[in-house]
Design a protein around this motif. Structure first.
Motif, mmCIF file in Angstrom:
data_model
loop_
_atom_site.group_PDB
_atom_site.id
_atom_site.type_symbol
_atom_site.label_atom_id
_atom_site.label_comp_id
_atom_site.label_asym_id
_atom_site.label_seq_id
_atom_site.Cartn_x
_atom_site.Cartn_y
_atom_site.Cartn_z
ATOM 1 N N HIS A 172 -6.743 -7.290 -7.415
ATOM 2 C CA HIS A 172 -6.436 -8.250 -8.484
ATOM 3 C C HIS A 172 -7.154 -7.853 -9.773
ATOM 4 O O HIS A 172 -6.544 -7.754 -10.845
ATOM 5 C CB HIS A 172 -6.860 -9.648 -8.022
ATOM 6 C CG HIS A 172 -6.280 -10.761 -8.835
ATOM 7 N ND1 HIS A 172 -6.565 -12.089 -8.592
ATOM 8 C CD2 HIS A 172 -5.433 -10.769 -9.892
ATOM 9 C CE1 HIS A 172 -5.914 -12.853 -9.454
ATOM 10 N NE2 HIS A 172 -5.234 -12.073 -10.259
ATOM 11 N N GLN A 173 -8.450 -7.610 -9.663
ATOM 12 C CA GLN A 173 -9.234 -7.240 -10.850
ATOM 13 C C GLN A 173 -8.851 -5.849 -11.357
ATOM 14 O O GLN A 173 -8.785 -5.628 -12.573
ATOM 15 C CB GLN A 173 -10.732 -7.284 -10.517
ATOM 16 C CG GLN A 173 -11.659 -6.829 -11.635
ATOM 17 C CD GLN A 173 -11.842 -7.867 -12.731
ATOM 18 O OE1 GLN A 173 -10.862 -8.396 -13.258
ATOM 19 N NE2 GLN A 173 -13.072 -8.151 -13.087
ATOM 20 N N THR A 175 -6.005 -4.443 -11.212
ATOM 21 C CA THR A 175 -4.730 -4.575 -11.915
ATOM 22 C C THR A 175 -4.949 -5.034 -13.344
ATOM 23 O O THR A 175 -4.325 -4.517 -14.279
ATOM 24 C CB THR A 175 -3.810 -5.556 -11.166
ATOM 25 O OG1 THR A 175 -3.557 -5.053 -9.852
ATOM 26 C CG2 THR A 175 -2.494 -5.758 -11.904
ATOM 27 N N THR A 278 -12.472 -13.768 -6.443
ATOM 28 C CA THR A 278 -11.332 -12.883 -6.689
ATOM 29 C C THR A 278 -10.040 -13.661 -6.915
ATOM 30 O O THR A 278 -8.969 -13.053 -7.030
ATOM 31 C CB THR A 278 -11.132 -11.901 -5.514
ATOM 32 O OG1 THR A 278 -10.732 -12.620 -4.345
ATOM 33 C CG2 THR A 278 -12.401 -11.128 -5.230
ATOM 34 N N TYR A 423 -3.443 -10.469 -1.742
ATOM 35 C CA TYR A 423 -2.297 -9.848 -2.420
ATOM 36 C C TYR A 423 -1.423 -10.858 -3.157
ATOM 37 O O TYR A 423 -0.593 -10.463 -3.971
ATOM 38 C CB TYR A 423 -1.451 -9.077 -1.400
ATOM 39 C CG TYR A 423 -2.209 -7.994 -0.677
ATOM 40 C CD1 TYR A 423 -2.589 -6.832 -1.337
ATOM 41 C CD2 TYR A 423 -2.580 -8.146 0.659
ATOM 42 C CE1 TYR A 423 -3.303 -5.839 -0.684
ATOM 43 C CE2 TYR A 423 -3.291 -7.156 1.328
ATOM 44 C CZ TYR A 423 -3.659 -6.008 0.649
ATOM 45 O OH TYR A 423 -4.377 -5.029 1.300
ATOM 46 N N GLN A 425 -1.991 -13.422 -5.474
ATOM 47 C CA GLN A 425 -2.136 -13.590 -6.921
ATOM 48 C C GLN A 425 -1.884 -12.300 -7.698
ATOM 49 O O GLN A 425 -1.203 -12.346 -8.737
ATOM 50 C CB GLN A 425 -3.509 -14.184 -7.242
ATOM 51 C CG GLN A 425 -3.631 -15.627 -6.750
ATOM 52 C CD GLN A 425 -4.870 -16.332 -7.256
ATOM 53 O OE1 GLN A 425 -5.708 -15.758 -7.961
ATOM 54 N NE2 GLN A 425 -4.997 -17.610 -6.916
ATOM 55 N N PRO A 426 -2.371 -11.131 -7.250
ATOM 56 C CA PRO A 426 -1.985 -9.912 -7.987
ATOM 57 C C PRO A 426 -0.485 -9.651 -7.935
ATOM 58 O O PRO A 426 0.083 -9.095 -8.881
ATOM 59 C CB PRO A 426 -2.775 -8.804 -7.292
ATOM 60 C CG PRO A 426 -3.298 -9.375 -6.043
ATOM 61 C CD PRO A 426 -3.395 -10.848 -6.237
ATOM 62 N N LEU A 429 0.919 -11.852 -10.612
ATOM 63 C CA LEU A 429 0.564 -11.263 -11.905
ATOM 64 C C LEU A 429 1.481 -10.098 -12.226
ATOM 65 O O LEU A 429 2.001 -9.985 -13.350
ATOM 66 C CB LEU A 429 -0.897 -10.805 -11.880
ATOM 67 C CG LEU A 429 -1.420 -10.036 -13.097
ATOM 68 C CD1 LEU A 429 -1.322 -10.873 -14.357
ATOM 69 C CD2 LEU A 429 -2.865 -9.585 -12.871
ATOM 70 N N TYR A 430 1.723 -9.239 -11.254
ATOM 71 C CA TYR A 430 2.545 -8.042 -11.461
ATOM 72 C C TYR A 430 4.008 -8.403 -11.657
ATOM 73 O O TYR A 430 4.661 -7.901 -12.594
ATOM 74 C CB TYR A 430 2.383 -7.107 -10.268
ATOM 75 C CG TYR A 430 3.236 -5.857 -10.353
ATOM 76 C CD1 TYR A 430 2.798 -4.740 -11.061
ATOM 77 C CD2 TYR A 430 4.494 -5.791 -9.736
ATOM 78 C CE1 TYR A 430 3.577 -3.600 -11.165
ATOM 79 C CE2 TYR A 430 5.280 -4.657 -9.834
ATOM 80 C CZ TYR A 430 4.814 -3.562 -10.546
ATOM 81 O OH TYR A 430 5.604 -2.434 -10.634
ATOM 82 N N VAL A 468 0.814 -5.143 -2.517
ATOM 83 C CA VAL A 468 0.986 -6.080 -3.625
ATOM 84 C C VAL A 468 2.464 -6.203 -3.946
ATOM 85 O O VAL A 468 3.023 -7.303 -3.970
ATOM 86 C CB VAL A 468 0.197 -5.619 -4.869
ATOM 87 C CG1 VAL A 468 0.475 -6.540 -6.054
ATOM 88 C CG2 VAL A 468 -1.290 -5.571 -4.568
ATOM 89 N N TYR A 472 5.165 -1.666 -7.505
ATOM 90 C CA TYR A 472 3.850 -1.282 -8.025
ATOM 91 C C TYR A 472 3.480 0.101 -7.485
ATOM 92 O O TYR A 472 3.135 1.022 -8.241
ATOM 93 C CB TYR A 472 2.841 -2.339 -7.591
ATOM 94 C CG TYR A 472 1.521 -2.364 -8.329
ATOM 95 C CD1 TYR A 472 1.166 -1.409 -9.281
ATOM 96 C CD2 TYR A 472 0.603 -3.396 -8.077
ATOM 97 C CE1 TYR A 472 -0.046 -1.464 -9.938
ATOM 98 C CE2 TYR A 472 -0.618 -3.461 -8.727
ATOM 99 C CZ TYR A 472 -0.948 -2.495 -9.654
ATOM 100 O OH TYR A 472 -2.158 -2.556 -10.297
#
Length: 502
Positions: A172-173, A175, A278, A423, A425-426, A429-430, A468, A472
């Motif tokens: 997450h971070q 990314t 996280t 996986y 939240q990332p 985000l993606y 993720v 990606y």
């Protein structure tokens, strides 16, 4: 007429140019104490740099309350709309040494010291709402990967991606770090976050969990790798220069402070661990509540005194603001104060940037190196507690209310779900927050960072990205194969919320 030059003991000096010698050719005389004092002091003009966040920039300013939040906290600094509090800020990169360039791809520290009437409150955060790891056991390992390799004495992308691949909660971070937001234009053009979950309680003793947000009023702006490289080729001090020029021109950087507020009992109901560093809290469930305005309007007269000696402690809280079961937060309560005692000294908290300004200090700490102040409270017999000499005593009325939730049960419940939760939240985000152009730049930035890495580590990290989102992994793999690293079209300006309603 100019003031007379003196020794450190105050005696006037007759020269600052000619050493005393035992003749025209020397040798020097030991009695030339002013010369030896000058040389000895020069040898001691540096203190150990911070292990992390070594390169920093700071300003002084004020915070003004614009909205009433007394229903959430009894902290005095928020007691009335219009109330102002003096603030010392420090922004920083994480990995670089003090001589590193400002415009490097890295997470930025975002720390504020509020000199409140109840003592200092330190908001010690970053420019991202999350972090790489959720347990302090992994923090020293993570920092080792960000620093120099013990043999090559160079930064090691191999170590970074190898660690991240073995610690999937980091994705997450990472990314965010490899996205457009990885190189802010300046501290004035980035947000700040407390990142951890903290607690607040009101005058009735009702507790809420909170997240702190500071949104830049200058707009979020970032540089591409190519643009950053161009800037670094011209100056390594681009952040200091921009902050200096803004303040000198009267264009004071400002931020709006917000809270996310979660009722205490909700921590047992939400489908994620609200104390996991996280993870973010969905804004749809816990929207931003405006609190006030931060304005940084003054350049410190002496950088070393006020910024290099600044010691931000996550354990500097005031009645009405407290901690949470966040394991990383709990570890920082020890680690930060310990780092300052090592770096600056036993009485670091009495130095000008760290000493409370609106509150009186009363404690029974004794002696030690550089004890340059007294605290005998007007009676030298009151050097212990309890005593019969009217020395300071604890005030039970400022005690934090008891916690009403079972924090261990919350952490244990989510422990079983962590692998997949890392996986979620990332992924949002993606796939939901970023558009096609942002994802393309992310792929290229990630590939650029991975380029020197061994094939084995690349495959391990690509497998994490695939969990993720398959696009990606495919996008980064394609950029690696084509050698298409980075996009010179930035800087980008964007006010889209970074946080994800996952």
């Amino acid at each position: 007429m100019a003031e007379r030059l003196t020794s450190t003991s105050g005696a006037p000096l007759s020269t600052n140019e000619n050493s005393k010698t035992a003749g025209s050719r020397g040798p020097l005389l030991v009695e030339d104490h002013a010369l030896f004092e000058k040389l000895a002091h020069q040898n001691r003009e540096r203190i150990p740099e911070r292990t992390v966040h070594a390169k920093g920039w700071g300003l002084q300013g004020k915070f003004t309350v614009t909205h009433d939040i007394t229903q959430y906290t009894c902290a005095d600094m928020f007691s009335a709309v219009g109330k102002t509090t003096e603030v010392l800020s420090r922004w920083s990169t994480v990995a670089g040494e003090r001589g590193a360039a400002d415009a490097e791809r890295d997470v930025r520290g975002f720390s504020l010291k509020f000199y409140t009437e109840q003592g200092n409150w330190d908001m010690v955060g970053n420019n991202t709402p999350i972090f790489f790891v959720r347990d302090a056991y992994k923090f020293p390992d993570f920092i080792h990967t960000q620093k120099r390799h013990p043999k090559t004495n160079m930064r090691s992308p191999e170590a970074m991606f190898d660690f991240w691949a073995g610690q999937p909660e980091s994705v997450h971070q990472v990314t965010i770090l490899m996205s457009d937001r990885g190189i802010p234009r300046s501290p004035a053009h980035m947000n700040g976050y407390g990142s951890h979950t903290f607690s607040m309680w009101n005058a009735a003793g009702e507790r809420h969990w909170v997240k702190f947000h500071f949104k830049t009023q200058q707009g979020n702006e970032w540089y591409s790798d190519a643009k950053a490289a161009e800037i670094i080729g011209q100056t390594r001090e681009s952040y200091q220069e921009e902050l200096w020029n803004m303040v000198e021109a009267g264009n004071f950087p400002k931020w709006t402070m917000y809270l996310q507020v979660m009722p205490e009992a909700d921590a047992e109901k939400v489908p994620y661990n609200p104390f996991d560093l996280t993870k973010v809290w969905p804004h749809g469930d816990y929207p931003l509540i405006e609190v006030g305005e931060l304005e940084m309007n003054t350049i410190p007269e002496n950088y070393f005194q006020m910024v290099e000696n600044a010691a931000y402690n996550v354990n500097n809280v005031v009645p009405g603001i407290g901690f949470s079961p966040d394991k990383m937060l709990q570890a920082r309560i020890f680690a930060y104060a310990d780092a300052h005692r090592y770096r600056i000294g036993t009485h670091y908290e009495a130095l000008p940037p760290n000493a409370p300004r609106a509150a009186k200090v009363n404690h029974y700490h004794k002696d030690g190196s550089m004890r340059f102040f007294t605290n005998d409270f007007g009676n030298p017999n009151a050097y212990y507690e309890p005593n019969q000499y009217d020395g300071p005593v604890a005030d039970e009325t400022v005690a934090e209310p008891p916690m009403k939730i079972d924090a261990d049960a919350i952490i244990a419940r989510h422990k079983q779900l962590e692998d997949e939760a890392d996986y979620v939240q990332p992924r949002a985000l993606y796939s939901e927050v970023m558009d096609d152009a942002e994802r393309d730049r992310l792929h290229k930035n990630m590939a650029g960072g991975m380029a020197p890495v061994s094939d084995a580590v690349k495959e391990r990290w690509l497998a994490v990205l695939g969990k993720v989102h398959p696009d990606y992994e495919a996008g980064v793999r394609r950029a690696l194969q084509t050698g298409d690293h980075g996009d010179p079209s930035l800087p980008v300006t964007d006010d889209t919320p970074l946080e994800v309603d996952a």
